[in-house]
Design an enzyme around this catalytic site. Structure first.
Site, PDB file in Angstrom:
ATOM      1  N   ALA A  67       0.868  -1.172   0.000  1.00 23.04           N
ATOM      2  CA  ALA A  67       0.000   0.000   0.000  1.00 23.04           C
ATOM      3  C   ALA A  67       0.908   1.226   0.000  1.00 23.04           C
ATOM      4  O   ALA A  67       2.060   1.163   0.440  1.00 23.04           O
ATOM      5  CB  ALA A  67      -0.893  -0.024   1.232  1.00 23.04           C
ATOM      6  N   GLY A 112       0.864  -4.880   1.065  1.00 23.41           N
ATOM      7  CA  GLY A 112      -0.351  -5.019   0.259  1.00 23.41           C
ATOM      8  C   GLY A 112      -0.120  -5.778  -1.042  1.00 23.41           C
ATOM      9  O   GLY A 112      -1.058  -6.351  -1.604  1.00 23.41           O
ATOM     10  N   GLU A 115      -0.280  -9.320  -0.082  1.00 30.24           N
ATOM     11  CA  GLU A 115      -1.701  -9.560   0.223  1.00 30.24           C
ATOM     12  C   GLU A 115      -2.523  -9.681  -1.067  1.00 30.24           C
ATOM     13  O   GLU A 115      -3.450 -10.494  -1.149  1.00 30.24           O
ATOM     14  CB  GLU A 115      -2.230  -8.427   1.106  1.00 30.24           C
ATOM     15  CG  GLU A 115      -1.605  -8.451   2.496  1.00 30.24           C
ATOM     16  CD  GLU A 115      -1.915  -7.196   3.295  1.00 30.24           C
ATOM     17  OE1 GLU A 115      -1.420  -6.108   2.910  1.00 30.24           O
ATOM     18  OE2 GLU A 115      -2.630  -7.284   4.288  1.00 30.24           O
ATOM     19  N   GLU A 135       5.120  -4.726   7.414  1.00 27.64           N
ATOM     20  CA  GLU A 135       4.348  -3.697   8.123  1.00 27.64           C
ATOM     21  C   GLU A 135       4.816  -3.460   9.553  1.00 27.64           C
ATOM     22  O   GLU A 135       4.725  -2.339  10.057  1.00 27.64           O
ATOM     23  CB  GLU A 135       2.858  -4.054   8.130  1.00 27.64           C
ATOM     24  CG  GLU A 135       2.160  -3.844   6.794  1.00 27.64           C
ATOM     25  CD  GLU A 135       2.207  -5.063   5.898  1.00 27.64           C
ATOM     26  OE1 GLU A 135       3.009  -5.992   6.160  1.00 27.64           O
ATOM     27  OE2 GLU A 135       1.435  -5.104   4.931  1.00 27.64           O
TER      28      GLU A 135
HETATM   29  N1  CAA Z   1       4.550   3.219  -0.962  1.00 28.33           N
HETATM   30  C1  CAA Z   1       4.893   4.359  -1.577  1.00 28.33           C
HETATM   31  N2  CAA Z   1       5.976   4.491  -2.354  1.00 28.33           N
HETATM   32  C2  CAA Z   1       6.756   3.399  -2.515  1.00 28.33           C
HETATM   33  C3  CAA Z   1       6.477   2.171  -1.904  1.00 28.33           C
HETATM   34  C4  CAA Z   1       5.297   2.095  -1.109  1.00 28.33           C
HETATM   35  N3  CAA Z   1       4.887   0.952  -0.515  1.00 28.33           N
HETATM   36  N4  CAA Z   1       7.434   1.279  -2.235  1.00 28.33           N
HETATM   37  C5  CAA Z   1       8.291   1.944  -3.026  1.00 28.33           C
HETATM   38  N5  CAA Z   1       7.902   3.233  -3.208  1.00 28.33           N
HETATM   39  C6  CAA Z   1       8.552   4.276  -3.975  1.00 28.33           C
HETATM   40  C7  CAA Z   1       9.761   4.830  -3.236  1.00 28.33           C
HETATM   41  O1  CAA Z   1       9.359   5.792  -2.290  1.00 28.33           O
HETATM   42  C8  CAA Z   1      10.548   5.399  -4.383  1.00 28.33           C
HETATM   43  O2  CAA Z   1       9.991   6.623  -4.751  1.00 28.33           O
HETATM   44  P1  CAA Z   1      10.968   7.895  -5.124  1.00 28.33           P
HETATM   45  O3  CAA Z   1      11.719   7.428  -6.330  1.00 28.33           O
HETATM   46  O4  CAA Z   1      10.008   9.003  -5.388  1.00 28.33           O
HETATM   47  O5  CAA Z   1      11.853   8.095  -3.931  1.00 28.33           O
HETATM   48  C9  CAA Z   1      10.278   4.423  -5.518  1.00 28.33           C
HETATM   49  O6  CAA Z   1       9.075   3.729  -5.167  1.00 28.33           O
HETATM   50  C10 CAA Z   1      11.382   3.405  -5.703  1.00 28.33           C
HETATM   51  O7  CAA Z   1      11.583   2.761  -4.445  1.00 28.33           O
HETATM   52  P2  CAA Z   1      13.038   2.664  -3.743  1.00 28.33           P
HETATM   53  O8  CAA Z   1      13.892   3.808  -4.155  1.00 28.33           O
HETATM   54  O9  CAA Z   1      12.803   2.461  -2.284  1.00 28.33           O
HETATM   55  O10 CAA Z   1      13.582   1.333  -4.433  1.00 28.33           O
HETATM   56  P3  CAA Z   1      14.647   0.306  -3.816  1.00 28.33           P
HETATM   57  O11 CAA Z   1      15.022  -0.602  -4.940  1.00 28.33           O
HETATM   58  O12 CAA Z   1      15.732   1.009  -3.090  1.00 28.33           O
HETATM   59  O13 CAA Z   1      13.815  -0.540  -2.730  1.00 28.33           O
HETATM   60  C11 CAA Z   1      11.917  -1.746  -1.894  1.00 28.33           C
HETATM   61  C12 CAA Z   1      12.758  -1.353  -3.122  1.00 28.33           C
HETATM   62  C13 CAA Z   1      12.744  -2.664  -0.989  1.00 28.33           C
HETATM   63  C14 CAA Z   1      10.690  -2.463  -2.387  1.00 28.33           C
HETATM   64  C15 CAA Z   1      11.548  -0.456  -1.107  1.00 28.33           C
HETATM   65  O14 CAA Z   1      10.955   0.471  -2.016  1.00 28.33           O
HETATM   66  C16 CAA Z   1      10.553  -0.690   0.011  1.00 28.33           C
HETATM   67  O15 CAA Z   1      10.938  -1.174   1.073  1.00 28.33           O
HETATM   68  N6  CAA Z   1       9.302  -0.293  -0.209  1.00 28.33           N
HETATM   69  C17 CAA Z   1       8.284  -0.344   0.827  1.00 28.33           C
HETATM   70  C18 CAA Z   1       7.823  -1.765   1.080  1.00 28.33           C
HETATM   71  C19 CAA Z   1       6.804  -1.784   2.192  1.00 28.33           C
HETATM   72  O16 CAA Z   1       7.083  -1.445   3.333  1.00 28.33           O
HETATM   73  N7  CAA Z   1       5.566  -2.205   1.877  1.00 28.33           N
HETATM   74  C20 CAA Z   1       4.476  -2.295   2.836  1.00 28.33           C
HETATM   75  C21 CAA Z   1       3.636  -1.049   2.792  1.00 28.33           C
HETATM   76  S1  CAA Z   1       2.464  -0.982   4.109  1.00 28.33           S
HETATM   77  C22 CAA Z   1       1.141  -1.922   3.579  1.00 28.33           C
HETATM   78  O17 CAA Z   1       1.159  -2.485   2.502  1.00 28.33           O
HETATM   79  C23 CAA Z   1      -0.010  -1.986   4.537  1.00 28.33           C
HETATM   80  C24 CAA Z   1      -1.135  -2.849   4.170  1.00 28.33           C
HETATM   81  O18 CAA Z   1      -1.135  -4.039   4.364  1.00 28.33           O
HETATM   82  C25 CAA Z   1      -2.344  -2.259   3.637  1.00 28.33           C
END
Ligand code: CAA
Length: 261
Positions: A67, A112, A115, A135
């Site tokens: 998400a 998400g 999920e 999360e």
């Molecule tokens: N939400 C918003 N933006 C996201 C995102 C997310 N879940 N995942 C990645 N992005 C964005 C980053 O912010 C980045 O944007 P910018 O270029 O504007 O900075 C872009 O996508 C590229 O991401 P990274 O630079 O971080 O890429 P990376 O290769 O260094 O890392 C990754 C990849 C390990 C997937 C890392 O992006 C990451 O950890 N993302 C978040 C994963 C996460 O925590 N997901 C769970 C979300 S909470 C949820 O889902 C709750 C639920 O159940 C409803």
């Protein structure tokens, strides 16, 4: 079905290909994307020309990285609960689509995204895909069904380990614990998903539909209620042309010609 901004949809000879399309944000699910997914699932549930569905992510890096954290960060408690309930409702629609749904997991399937993959019936992963429920590192639990579907898929102990540690696992580990059905090379992913869909479509559509309903219903209830449901749909199938044709074809040693009626 062509007015979407955050996803694409294509009907390829009866197989509906849904691609989550926000590659710059690693296909993270914001409100607009979830709204479009919701609308598309309602349309697909009524579309007899789509016999199976494949869900994948745009680009070569992510299926869905979760998400959208930027969207969620300022939410109040009330908004957070509404967001979780909405996401759960959309994913329940995917899980309960009459058509079989295959997740073609091409990269990160986190939060998400994991999920979403788990709401699909079957998961095929590229060997470079990564899975996880990170999360707990954000101060929340999964909100789109992850605590429930992960435990049902891989068991309580493994689910808790993934949820508590927030660890990412690779496709091989996801396969080992039963989170994915099959692993293929990235360039073979869509062909493998299509081949699986075509094989399913060669079976009786009604037979597949009631198998899906019986597994879904049964896992939400006790064994006695589940097998009672199974007996009902088993019996109902004897009122269908597919059952007559399937059994006649076996006895006549020929290929069945199913009509889904
Ligand atoms: N939400 C918003 N933006 C996201 C995102 C997310 N879940 N995942 C990645 N992005 C964005 C980053 O912010 C980045 O944007 P910018 O270029 O504007 O900075 C872009 O996508 C590229 O991401 P990274 O630079 O971080 O890429 P990376 O290769 O260094 O890392 C990754 C990849 C390990 C997937 C890392 O992006 C990451 O950890 N993302 C978040 C994963 C996460 O925590 N997901 C769970 C979300 S909470 C949820 O889902 C709750 C639920 O159940 C409803």
């Amino acid at each position: 079905m062509s007015d979407y901004q955050n996803l694409t949809f294509e009907n390829q000879d009866g197989i509906g290909i849904v691609t989550i399309n926000r590659p710059k944000a690693l296909n993270a699910l914001n409100a607009d994307t979830m709204g479009e997914l919701d609308t598309l699932m309602d349309a697909l549930a009524k579309d007899a020309s789509v016999k199976a569905v494949i869900i994948t992510g745009a680009g070569d890096k992510a299926f869905v990285a979760g998400a959208d954290i930027a969207y969620m960060q300022p939410m109040t408690a009330v908004e957070g609960r509404a967001w979780a309930k909405y996401g759960q409702a959309v994913f329940n629609k995917i899980e309960n689509l009459p058509q079989p749904v295959i997740a073609a997991v091409n990269g990160f399937a986190l939060g998400g995204g994991c999920e979403l993959a788990m709401a699909c019936d079957i998961r095929i992963a590229a060997d470079k895909a990564k899975f996880g429920q990170p999360e707990s590192s954000l101060g929340i639990p999964p909100g789109f069904g992850g605590t429930q579907r992960l435990a049902r898929l891989v068991g309580k102990g493994r689910a808790k380990e993934l949820l508590f540690t927030a660890d990412m696992i690779d496709a091989a580990e996801a396969y080992r614990i039963g989170l994915v059905n099959k692993i293929v090379a990235p360039e073979e992913l869509m062909d493998a998903a299509q081949a699986m869909a075509r094989k399913i479509l060669s079976r009786s559509p009604l037979g597949v539909q009631v198998c899906k309903a019986a597994v879904n219903e049964g896992l939400d209830t006790d064994l006695e209620t589940g097998v009672a449901y199974e007996a009902e749909v088993f019996g109902l199938c004897f009122a269908t042309a597919d059952q007559k044709e399937g059994m006649a074809a076996f006895l006549e040693k020929r290929k069945a010609n199913f009509t889904g009626k």
